[in-house]
Design a protein around this motif. Structure first.
Motif, PDB file in Angstrom:
ATOM      1  N   ASP A 114       0.803  -1.216   0.000  1.00 59.53           N
ATOM      2  CA  ASP A 114       0.000   0.000   0.000  1.00 59.53           C
ATOM      3  C   ASP A 114       0.842   1.276   0.000  1.00 59.53           C
ATOM      4  OD1 ASP A 114       0.945  -0.186   2.560  1.00 59.53           O
ATOM      5  OD2 ASP A 114      -1.024  -0.340   3.509  1.00 59.53           O
ATOM      6  N   SER A 115       2.117   1.134  -0.387  1.00 58.63           N
ATOM      7  CA  SER A 115       2.993   2.295  -0.585  1.00 58.63           C
ATOM      8  C   SER A 115       4.065   1.897  -1.592  1.00 58.63           C
ATOM      9  CB  SER A 115       3.642   2.735   0.729  1.00 58.63           C
ATOM     10  OG  SER A 115       4.728   1.898   1.062  1.00 58.63           O
ATOM     11  N   LEU A 116       4.729   2.881  -2.156  1.00 55.23           N
ATOM     12  CA  LEU A 116       5.821   2.584  -3.079  1.00 55.23           C
ATOM     13  C   LEU A 116       7.164   2.504  -2.363  1.00 55.23           C
ATOM     14  CD1 LEU A 116       4.958   4.547  -6.342  1.00 55.23           C
ATOM     15  CD2 LEU A 116       4.677   2.124  -5.811  1.00 55.23           C
ATOM     16  N   ASN A 117       7.155   2.597  -1.044  1.00 49.81           N
ATOM     17  CA  ASN A 117       8.374   2.371  -0.274  1.00 49.81           C
ATOM     18  C   ASN A 117       8.533   0.854  -0.149  1.00 49.81           C
ATOM     19  OD1 ASN A 117      10.482   2.154   1.481  1.00 49.81           O
ATOM     20  ND2 ASN A 117       9.713   3.694   2.921  1.00 49.81           N
ATOM     21  N   LEU A 118       9.259   0.279  -1.088  1.00 54.26           N
ATOM     22  CA  LEU A 118       9.356  -1.183  -1.179  1.00 54.26           C
ATOM     23  C   LEU A 118       9.974  -1.811   0.063  1.00 54.26           C
ATOM     24  CD1 LEU A 118      10.346  -1.558  -4.929  1.00 54.26           C
ATOM     25  CD2 LEU A 118       8.076  -1.705  -3.882  1.00 54.26           C
ATOM     26  N   LYS A 119      10.810  -1.081   0.773  1.00 54.80           N
ATOM     27  CA  LYS A 119      11.423  -1.616   1.998  1.00 54.80           C
ATOM     28  C   LYS A 119      10.380  -1.900   3.073  1.00 54.80           C
ATOM     29  CE  LYS A 119      14.316   1.741   2.416  1.00 54.80           C
ATOM     30  NZ  LYS A 119      15.351   2.634   2.918  1.00 54.80           N
ATOM     31  N   ASN A 120       9.224  -1.263   2.991  1.00 55.49           N
ATOM     32  CA  ASN A 120       8.145  -1.530   3.950  1.00 55.49           C
ATOM     33  C   ASN A 120       7.428  -2.839   3.656  1.00 55.49           C
ATOM     34  OD1 ASN A 120       8.673   0.914   5.166  1.00 55.49           O
ATOM     35  ND2 ASN A 120       6.956   1.973   4.209  1.00 55.49           N
ATOM     36  N   HIS A 121       7.631  -3.392   2.469  1.00 55.49           N
ATOM     37  CA  HIS A 121       6.870  -4.563   2.058  1.00 55.49           C
ATOM     38  C   HIS A 121       7.724  -5.774   1.690  1.00 55.49           C
ATOM     39  CE1 HIS A 121       3.452  -1.910   2.119  1.00 55.49           C
ATOM     40  NE2 HIS A 121       4.153  -1.055   1.405  1.00 55.49           N
ATOM     41  N   PHE A 122       8.970  -5.525   1.292  1.00 59.16           N
ATOM     42  CA  PHE A 122       9.871  -6.601   0.883  1.00 59.16           C
ATOM     43  C   PHE A 122      11.139  -6.474   1.728  1.00 59.16           C
ATOM     44  CE2 PHE A 122       7.243  -5.380  -2.702  1.00 59.16           C
ATOM     45  CZ  PHE A 122       6.665  -6.589  -3.048  1.00 59.16           C
ATOM     46  N   LYS A 123      11.400  -7.499   2.522  1.00 61.44           N
ATOM     47  CA  LYS A 123      12.519  -7.437   3.464  1.00 61.44           C
ATOM     48  C   LYS A 123      13.828  -7.805   2.765  1.00 61.44           C
ATOM     49  CE  LYS A 123      13.683  -8.990   8.107  1.00 61.44           C
ATOM     50  NZ  LYS A 123      13.288  -9.923   9.176  1.00 61.44           N
ATOM     51  N   PHE A 124      14.787  -6.876   2.828  1.00 60.20           N
ATOM     52  CA  PHE A 124      16.133  -7.069   2.301  1.00 60.20           C
ATOM     53  C   PHE A 124      17.131  -6.777   3.412  1.00 60.20           C
ATOM     54  CE2 PHE A 124      13.782  -6.362  -1.613  1.00 60.20           C
ATOM     55  CZ  PHE A 124      14.361  -7.283  -2.479  1.00 60.20           C
ATOM     56  N   GLN A 125      18.318  -7.340   3.291  1.00 60.09           N
ATOM     57  CA  GLN A 125      19.339  -7.109   4.309  1.00 60.09           C
ATOM     58  C   GLN A 125      19.857  -5.674   4.268  1.00 60.09           C
ATOM     59  OE1 GLN A 125      22.205 -10.403   4.940  1.00 60.09           O
ATOM     60  NE2 GLN A 125      21.068 -11.426   3.299  1.00 60.09           N
TER      61      GLN A 125
END
Length: 188
Positions: free
Chosen positions: A48-59
């Motif tokens: 629900d946002s384009l801040n991908l870090k809020n939705h896809f966990k990366f190191q």
């Protein structure tokens, strides 16, 4: 009138393809490889946002950048589905009907290898529009100087745009909280 249509979210279902690619290459490929120090890749839905870090966990942020623009740009940006079944039939019809009286162009915020992948995406669906403009945060003013109307789903562009421009919102999960005078919804 100069009318621009954005690729991401309007023509291309980029978010769903990011989700599919992340699931396939980050989650499914690492299942069963866990030990005490291993990183757990996870998706937080809905997107629900384009801040991908809020939705896809990366190191790291670098790993996210590598995922999008180095390792899987063709998979994500080239092989995405269109947002609607008839997106490009409708787009080409609009183009043919308006091209004699208006300048129609495609715009997209792309970087690195996502640019050729985006051109592949447009070609595989038979896009007839002749002008494509890629922009970035540093070149966005040149994009604004070339258009009068923008059809977009990007929340940043919906909220921050020159006052003399007409903005049309293509409503998605990540921008539905923004209410504009002109807009329409996906037919999902």
């Amino acid at each position: 009138m100069r009318i621009a249509i954005e690729i991401n979210g309007v023509l291309r279902n980029t978010i769903d393809k990011i989700e599919q690619t992340y699931q396939k290459y980050m989650i499914d490929k690492t299942d069963g490889l866990e030990d005490e120090e291993s990183f757990k890749y996870e998706i937080s839905l809905p997107v629900d946002s384009l801040n991908l870090k809020n939705h896809f966990k990366f190191q790291t942020d670098e790993e996210l950048y590598s995922f999008l623009y180095e390792e899987f740009p063709m998979e994500i940006f080239g092989h995405s589905q269109s947002t609607e079944y008839s997106t490009f039939n409708d787009l080409n019809d609009i183009y043919v009907n308006l091209r004699d009286n208006h300048d129609i162009l495609i715009v997209s915020d792309e970087m690195g290898r996502s640019k050729p992948a985006s051109l592949f995406f447009l070609s595989k669906f038979g896009c007839q529009i002749e002008k494509v403009k890629f922009y970035s945060n540093t070149t966005i003013n040149s994009m604004w100087s070339e258009i009068d109307v923008l059809l977009t789903s990007n929340p940043a562009l919906l909220l921050e745009h020159p006052e003399d421009k007409i903005i049309i919102q293509y409503q998605t999960e990540y921008n539905k909280h923004i209410k504009l005078l002109f807009g329409f919804r996906q037919n999902r």
